[in-house]
Design an enzyme around this catalytic site. Structure first.
Site, PDB file in Angstrom:
ATOM      1  N   GLY A  10       0.796  -1.298  -0.070  1.00 27.52           N
ATOM      2  CA  GLY A  10      -0.152  -0.017  -0.030  1.00 27.52           C
ATOM      3  C   GLY A  10       0.844   1.154   0.185  1.00 27.52           C
ATOM      4  O   GLY A  10       2.034   1.312  -0.104  1.00 27.52           O
ATOM      5  N   ASP A  58      -5.521 -12.526   2.879  1.00 31.58           N
ATOM      6  CA  ASP A  58      -5.884 -11.556   3.880  1.00 31.58           C
ATOM      7  C   ASP A  58      -5.429 -11.925   5.271  1.00 31.58           C
ATOM      8  O   ASP A  58      -5.461 -13.187   5.564  1.00 31.58           O
ATOM      9  CB  ASP A  58      -7.451 -11.565   3.790  1.00 31.58           C
ATOM     10  CG  ASP A  58      -8.188 -10.754   4.836  1.00 31.58           C
ATOM     11  OD1 ASP A  58      -7.742 -10.191   5.753  1.00 31.58           O
ATOM     12  OD2 ASP A  58      -9.113 -10.164   4.275  1.00 31.58           O
ATOM     13  N   LYS A  84      -9.398   2.154   5.607  1.00 29.51           N
ATOM     14  CA  LYS A  84      -8.871   3.403   6.140  1.00 29.51           C
ATOM     15  C   LYS A  84      -9.784   4.561   5.415  1.00 29.51           C
ATOM     16  O   LYS A  84      -9.554   5.761   5.694  1.00 29.51           O
ATOM     17  CB  LYS A  84      -7.416   3.589   5.653  1.00 29.51           C
ATOM     18  CG  LYS A  84      -7.287   3.557   4.093  1.00 29.51           C
ATOM     19  CD  LYS A  84      -5.804   4.096   3.692  1.00 29.51           C
ATOM     20  CE  LYS A  84      -5.794   4.482   2.442  1.00 29.51           C
ATOM     21  NZ  LYS A  84      -4.630   5.063   1.924  1.00 29.51           N
ATOM     22  N   SER A 124      -3.765   6.725  14.179  1.00 25.81           N
ATOM     23  CA  SER A 124      -4.074   7.761  13.393  1.00 25.81           C
ATOM     24  C   SER A 124      -4.273   8.970  14.304  1.00 25.81           C
ATOM     25  O   SER A 124      -4.529   8.747  15.370  1.00 25.81           O
ATOM     26  CB  SER A 124      -5.235   7.635  12.503  1.00 25.81           C
ATOM     27  OG  SER A 124      -5.784   8.878  12.008  1.00 25.81           O
ATOM     28  N   TYR A 149     -13.995   3.803  11.300  1.00 21.88           N
ATOM     29  CA  TYR A 149     -12.649   3.807  11.104  1.00 21.88           C
ATOM     30  C   TYR A 149     -11.797   4.270  12.138  1.00 21.88           C
ATOM     31  O   TYR A 149     -10.851   3.583  12.831  1.00 21.88           O
ATOM     32  CB  TYR A 149     -12.447   4.476   9.873  1.00 21.88           C
ATOM     33  CG  TYR A 149     -10.921   4.948   9.731  1.00 21.88           C
ATOM     34  CD1 TYR A 149     -10.005   4.034   9.373  1.00 21.88           C
ATOM     35  CD2 TYR A 149     -10.386   6.130  10.068  1.00 21.88           C
ATOM     36  CE1 TYR A 149      -8.598   4.388   9.387  1.00 21.88           C
ATOM     37  CE2 TYR A 149      -9.079   6.668  10.133  1.00 21.88           C
ATOM     38  CZ  TYR A 149      -8.309   5.687   9.580  1.00 21.88           C
ATOM     39  OH  TYR A 149      -6.932   5.945   9.714  1.00 21.88           O
ATOM     40  N   LYS A 153      -9.493   2.353  15.295  1.00 21.01           N
ATOM     41  CA  LYS A 153      -7.992   2.795  15.809  1.00 21.01           C
ATOM     42  C   LYS A 153      -8.065   2.825  17.420  1.00 21.01           C
ATOM     43  O   LYS A 153      -7.111   2.538  17.947  1.00 21.01           O
ATOM     44  CB  LYS A 153      -7.554   4.054  15.173  1.00 21.01           C
ATOM     45  CG  LYS A 153      -7.309   3.713  13.483  1.00 21.01           C
ATOM     46  CD  LYS A 153      -6.268   3.023  13.159  1.00 21.01           C
ATOM     47  CE  LYS A 153      -6.129   2.803  11.853  1.00 21.01           C
ATOM     48  NZ  LYS A 153      -5.371   1.798  11.227  1.00 21.01           N
ATOM     49  N   ASN A 179      -1.231  13.576   8.443  1.00 20.56           N
ATOM     50  CA  ASN A 179      -1.707  13.566   7.202  1.00 20.56           C
ATOM     51  C   ASN A 179      -0.584  13.304   6.130  1.00 20.56           C
ATOM     52  O   ASN A 179       0.062  14.130   5.505  1.00 20.56           O
ATOM     53  CB  ASN A 179      -2.558  14.935   6.625  1.00 20.56           C
ATOM     54  CG  ASN A 179      -3.625  15.100   7.458  1.00 20.56           C
ATOM     55  OD1 ASN A 179      -3.867  15.063   8.432  1.00 20.56           O
ATOM     56  ND2 ASN A 179      -4.886  15.297   6.472  1.00 20.56           N
ATOM     57  N   ASP A 295     -15.494  16.770   9.444  1.00 19.17           N
ATOM     58  CA  ASP A 295     -14.096  17.522   9.537  1.00 19.17           C
ATOM     59  C   ASP A 295     -13.879  18.579  10.626  1.00 19.17           C
ATOM     60  O   ASP A 295     -14.832  19.049  11.176  1.00 19.17           O
ATOM     61  CB  ASP A 295     -13.892  18.378   8.091  1.00 19.17           C
ATOM     62  CG  ASP A 295     -13.646  17.702   6.950  1.00 19.17           C
ATOM     63  OD1 ASP A 295     -13.118  16.524   7.213  1.00 19.17           O
ATOM     64  OD2 ASP A 295     -13.581  18.471   6.122  1.00 19.17           O
TER      65      ASP A 295
END
Ligand code: UFG
Length: 338
Positions: A10, A58, A84, A124, A149, A153, A179, A295
């Site tokens: 990835g 997987d 993600k 994250s 998501y 985490k 980011n 956001d």
């Protein structure tokens, strides 16, 4: 020392694999190609001159995972594999919780059975939720996340803490990414999501190469310097380095450690557009649109802990990342059309 990298083909995984190989580690990749392509393996070989072992399945598949642990002596795991996309996770909560948690459980059981002691987890900045203040420090509270998501985490961080309490010989690094942007200098590795990108830089890249007409700027009425959202954008090559430094830290038996990986600088959407235009000499047309739900206004890291304890410092600028991202996008378009 052999490192198992899940999701190693990835975006962040592939850059980290290159840095690991170039730093002398042996690498085994498990990736089911859900959000990556097998050609990345060839590109990793081209860049580093070394070949990682690769298994396509997987990580949730315990039987196949055990075969790898039986065959190879795994000294450390870097766990990138996971879903993600924030928006998609709201639509598919079961898939997100199941995949992100089960892959982690499968790896933790293998660690127990086969004696692997070192684990690096891709977390994250999303675990900080809506921040009370910036810059964010590792000691700031984890908050209820705004998406499945993010919540996955939060849950995994908690699970790792509990596992670490009863396994004093485990060394676990939780890395909280801000980011990630940019691409490999070779133009061979980068981020090229299928369909319309959700994230800012992949979207701008598509505008730059003429695939999309203009950028939607989601909101210009936030309490920030110019009204647009502020984030801590970090070049993916710097982020990859952070993983190698974290692995070195684990070799000193620190137990469980948590680090923010960012630059410590906040950049607004309008500043990012300007930096991109200056770096590439390409005009990025944009239109102001309503805020995107979920956001936050502003989010950037205090990276002093990673700096002091790991010797981590981002060395690339936003403009470097813009140029590298653009060059990758351009190269990718050429490869697709040839
Ligand atoms: N933005 C736009 N237009 C776009 C895309 C984004 O204006 O087309 C703005 C957003 O509103 C935000 C900024 O650009 O202000 C950055 O948005 P991204 O989607 O690129 O990134 P996010 O900060 O929303 O999310 C990222 C990761 C998540 C992670 C989160 C942690 O994608 O996985 O950071 O803070 F959870």
């Amino acid at each position: 020392m052999r490192v198992l990298v899940t999701g190693g083909l990835g975006f962040i995984g592939s850059h980290t694999v290159c840095d690991l190989l170039e730093s002398g580690y042996d690498v085994t990749i498990i990736d089911n190609l859900y959000n990556s392509k097998e050609v990345v393996l060839e590109r990793i070989k081209e860049i580093t001159g070394r070949a990682p072992n690769f298994y396509k399945f997987d990580v949730q598949n315990k039987e196949k995972l055990e075969e790898v642990f039986k065959k190879e002596k795994i000294d450390a795991i870097i766990h990138f594999a996971g879903y993600k996309a924030v928006g998609e996770s709201v639509e598919k909560p079961l898939e997100y919780y199941e995949n992100n948690l089960d892959t982690t459980f499968a790896l933790l059981w293998m660690m127990k059975k086969y004696g692997t002691k070192n684990f690096v987890f891709s977390s994250s900045a999303t675990i900080y939720g809506v921040p009370d203040k910036v810059p964010l420090k590792e000691t700031d509270p984890r908050k209820e996340a705004t998406s499945p998501y993010g919540e996955s985490k939060v849950m995994i961080e908690r699970i790792l803490e509990d596992v670490s309490h009863v396994n004093k010989d485990y060394n676990i690094a939780i890395l909280r990414y801000f980011n990630p942007i940019g691409a490999h200098k070779s133009g061979l590795l980068g981020e090229d999501p299928n369909g319309i990108p959700n994230n800012l830089l992949p979207y701008i890249n598509k505008v730059a190469v003429g695939e999309l007409k203009y950028l939607n700027v989601f909101g210009n009425d936030y309490p920030t310097k110019d009204g647009t959202g502020v984030r801590d954008y970090i070049h993916v090559l710097d982020l990859a380095r952070g993983h190698v430094l974290a692995l070195k830290k684990l070799e000193t038996n620190p137990g469980l450690v948590i680090y923010n990986l960012g630059t410590g600088k906040g950049t607004s959407v309008l500043e990012m557009i300007k930096a991109y235009e200056e770096a590439t000499n390409i005009k990025i047309p944009y239109e102001i649109k309503p805020r995107r739900s979920g956001d936050v206004a502003i989010n950037y890291a205090d990276c002093s802990k990673a700096n002091i304890e790991l010797g981590f410092k981002a060395k690339y600028t936003i403009k470097d990342a813009c140029l590298d991202g653009y060059n990758y996008q351009l190269a990718e378009e050429k490869r697709k059309n040839s």
